[in-house]
Design a protein around this motif. Structure first.
Motif, PDB file in Angstrom:
ATOM      1  N   LEU A 230       1.434   6.444  -6.782  1.00  0.00           N
ATOM      2  CA  LEU A 230       0.436   7.523  -7.636  1.00  0.00           C
ATOM      3  C   LEU A 230       0.833   8.792  -7.285  1.00  0.00           C
ATOM      4  CD1 LEU A 230      -2.322   7.388  -8.761  1.00  0.00           C
ATOM      5  CD2 LEU A 230      -3.425   6.896  -6.525  1.00  0.00           C
ATOM      6  N   ALA A 231       1.362   9.121  -5.945  1.00  0.00           N
ATOM      7  CA  ALA A 231       1.615  10.483  -5.693  1.00  0.00           C
ATOM      8  C   ALA A 231       2.489  10.987  -6.768  1.00  0.00           C
ATOM      9  CB  ALA A 231       2.217  10.493  -4.214  1.00  0.00           C
ATOM     10  N   TYR A 232       3.798  10.357  -7.057  1.00  0.00           N
ATOM     11  CA  TYR A 232       4.555  10.773  -8.200  1.00  0.00           C
ATOM     12  C   TYR A 232       3.881  11.115  -9.320  1.00  0.00           C
ATOM     13  CZ  TYR A 232       8.401   9.262  -4.884  1.00  0.00           C
ATOM     14  OH  TYR A 232       9.342   9.211  -3.709  1.00  0.00           O
ATOM     15  N   TYR A 233       3.072   9.831  -9.840  1.00  0.00           N
ATOM     16  CA  TYR A 233       2.286   9.938 -10.861  1.00  0.00           C
ATOM     17  C   TYR A 233       1.569  11.461 -11.010  1.00  0.00           C
ATOM     18  CZ  TYR A 233      -1.270   8.762 -14.448  1.00  0.00           C
ATOM     19  OH  TYR A 233      -2.160   8.579 -15.408  1.00  0.00           O
TER      20      TYR A 233
ATOM     21  N   LEU B  65       0.772  -1.239   0.113  1.00  0.00           N
ATOM     22  CA  LEU B  65       0.019  -0.025  -0.089  1.00  0.00           C
ATOM     23  C   LEU B  65       0.942   1.221  -0.010  1.00  0.00           C
ATOM     24  CD1 LEU B  65      -2.901  -0.997   2.483  1.00  0.00           C
ATOM     25  CD2 LEU B  65      -3.055  -0.550   0.031  1.00  0.00           C
ATOM     26  N   LEU B  66       1.828   1.138   0.784  1.00  0.00           N
ATOM     27  CA  LEU B  66       2.902   2.522   0.862  1.00  0.00           C
ATOM     28  C   LEU B  66       3.339   2.741  -0.671  1.00  0.00           C
ATOM     29  CD1 LEU B  66       4.325   4.640   2.311  1.00  0.00           C
ATOM     30  CD2 LEU B  66       6.020   3.146   2.698  1.00  0.00           C
ATOM     31  N   LEU B  67       3.972   1.522  -1.250  1.00  0.00           N
ATOM     32  CA  LEU B  67       4.383   1.687  -2.585  1.00  0.00           C
ATOM     33  C   LEU B  67       3.487   2.336  -3.681  1.00  0.00           C
ATOM     34  CD1 LEU B  67       6.630   1.181  -4.552  1.00  0.00           C
ATOM     35  CD2 LEU B  67       5.889  -1.279  -5.074  1.00  0.00           C
TER      36      LEU B  67
ATOM     37  N   SER C 177       1.325  -1.011  -9.840  1.00  0.00           N
ATOM     38  CA  SER C 177       1.319  -0.977  -8.548  1.00  0.00           C
ATOM     39  C   SER C 177       0.197  -0.767  -7.681  1.00  0.00           C
ATOM     40  CB  SER C 177       2.350   0.231  -8.194  1.00  0.00           C
ATOM     41  OG  SER C 177       2.116   1.247  -8.546  1.00  0.00           O
ATOM     42  N   LEU C 178      -0.871  -0.303  -8.606  1.00  0.00           N
ATOM     43  CA  LEU C 178      -2.327   0.047  -8.267  1.00  0.00           C
ATOM     44  C   LEU C 178      -3.230  -1.196  -8.336  1.00  0.00           C
ATOM     45  CD1 LEU C 178      -2.592   3.589  -9.527  1.00  0.00           C
ATOM     46  CD2 LEU C 178      -2.293   2.911  -7.315  1.00  0.00           C
ATOM     47  N   ALA C 179      -2.741  -2.350  -8.788  1.00  0.00           N
ATOM     48  CA  ALA C 179      -3.617  -3.399  -9.301  1.00  0.00           C
ATOM     49  C   ALA C 179      -3.786  -4.321  -7.752  1.00  0.00           C
ATOM     50  CB  ALA C 179      -2.866  -4.220 -10.239  1.00  0.00           C
ATOM     51  N   TYR C 180      -3.324  -3.998  -6.768  1.00  0.00           N
ATOM     52  CA  TYR C 180      -3.355  -4.442  -5.380  1.00  0.00           C
ATOM     53  C   TYR C 180      -4.464  -4.208  -4.676  1.00  0.00           C
ATOM     54  CZ  TYR C 180      -2.407  -5.983  -0.447  1.00  0.00           C
ATOM     55  OH  TYR C 180      -2.334  -6.386   0.490  1.00  0.00           O
ATOM     56  N   PHE C 181      -5.640  -4.680  -5.135  1.00  0.00           N
ATOM     57  CA  PHE C 181      -6.857  -4.224  -4.158  1.00  0.00           C
ATOM     58  C   PHE C 181      -7.795  -5.341  -4.179  1.00  0.00           C
ATOM     59  CE2 PHE C 181      -7.531  -2.281  -8.470  1.00  0.00           C
ATOM     60  CZ  PHE C 181      -8.563  -3.066  -9.055  1.00  0.00           C
TER      61      PHE C 181
ATOM     62  N   PHE D 192      -6.542   3.195  -9.358  1.00  0.00           N
ATOM     63  CA  PHE D 192      -6.363   2.328 -10.628  1.00  0.00           C
ATOM     64  C   PHE D 192      -7.122   2.459 -11.837  1.00  0.00           C
ATOM     65  CE2 PHE D 192      -7.390  -1.559 -13.148  1.00  0.00           C
ATOM     66  CZ  PHE D 192      -6.219  -2.177 -13.367  1.00  0.00           C
ATOM     67  N   VAL D 193      -8.408   2.943 -11.601  1.00  0.00           N
ATOM     68  CA  VAL D 193      -9.533   3.456 -12.651  1.00  0.00           C
ATOM     69  C   VAL D 193      -8.910   4.656 -13.122  1.00  0.00           C
ATOM     70  CG1 VAL D 193     -11.640   4.141 -12.953  1.00  0.00           C
ATOM     71  CG2 VAL D 193     -11.525   2.232 -11.666  1.00  0.00           C
TER      72      VAL D 193
END
Length: 128
Positions: free
Chosen positions: A17-20, A10-12, A124-128, A76-77
């Motif tokens: 996402l913040a960098y993006y 989650l931290l990653l 990296s956001l596919a983790y849900f 992710f969306v």
């Protein structure tokens, strides 16, 4: 999955996402500065999209497990939709540039890079 590895994932996701988000906002500003008369939408969409992604990043990192899950889904969306939009806009800009409209080179490069950034951030956001 252990709680520790879940927290790390989650931290990653939150960091990427913040960098993006910052990257997308900066690219919107650059797009605007290259052609202020015609690129106001680049500034607005870059700042709004970047701002939303920062909100999702915050939810992922600072929320409960349910809030983190929704932050990941929203991120992710958002990243997926933005990636498709950037790819489409890049396609159109490259076609215009190759048809002789040399002023479309900068938008073609910017939207291509933004599409690539979306593709790199998405896993990296596919983790849900």
């Amino acid at each position: 999955m252990k709680a520790n590895s879940r927290q790390r994932a989650l931290l990653l996701a939150s960091q990427r996402l913040a960098y993006y988000a910052v990257f997308i906002a900066v690219m919107g500003i650059i797009g605007f500065l290259t052609n202020p008369a015609k690129a106001k939408s680049a500034l607005i969409s870059g700042l709004v999209s970047g701002g939303l992604c920062l909100v999702w990043s915050y939810l992922i990192s600072n929320g409960s497990s349910n809030t983190s899950k929704w932050g990941c889904i929203a991120g992710f969306v958002s990243c997926l939709v933005l990636g498709f939009v950037f790819a489409w806009r890049a396609f159109l800009a490259w076609n215009s540039y190759l048809s002789g409209q040399e002023e479309k080179l900068v938008p073609a490069v910017l939207t291509s890079v933004m599409s690539l950034a979306s593709a790199v951030t998405l896993p990296s956001l596919a983790y849900f």
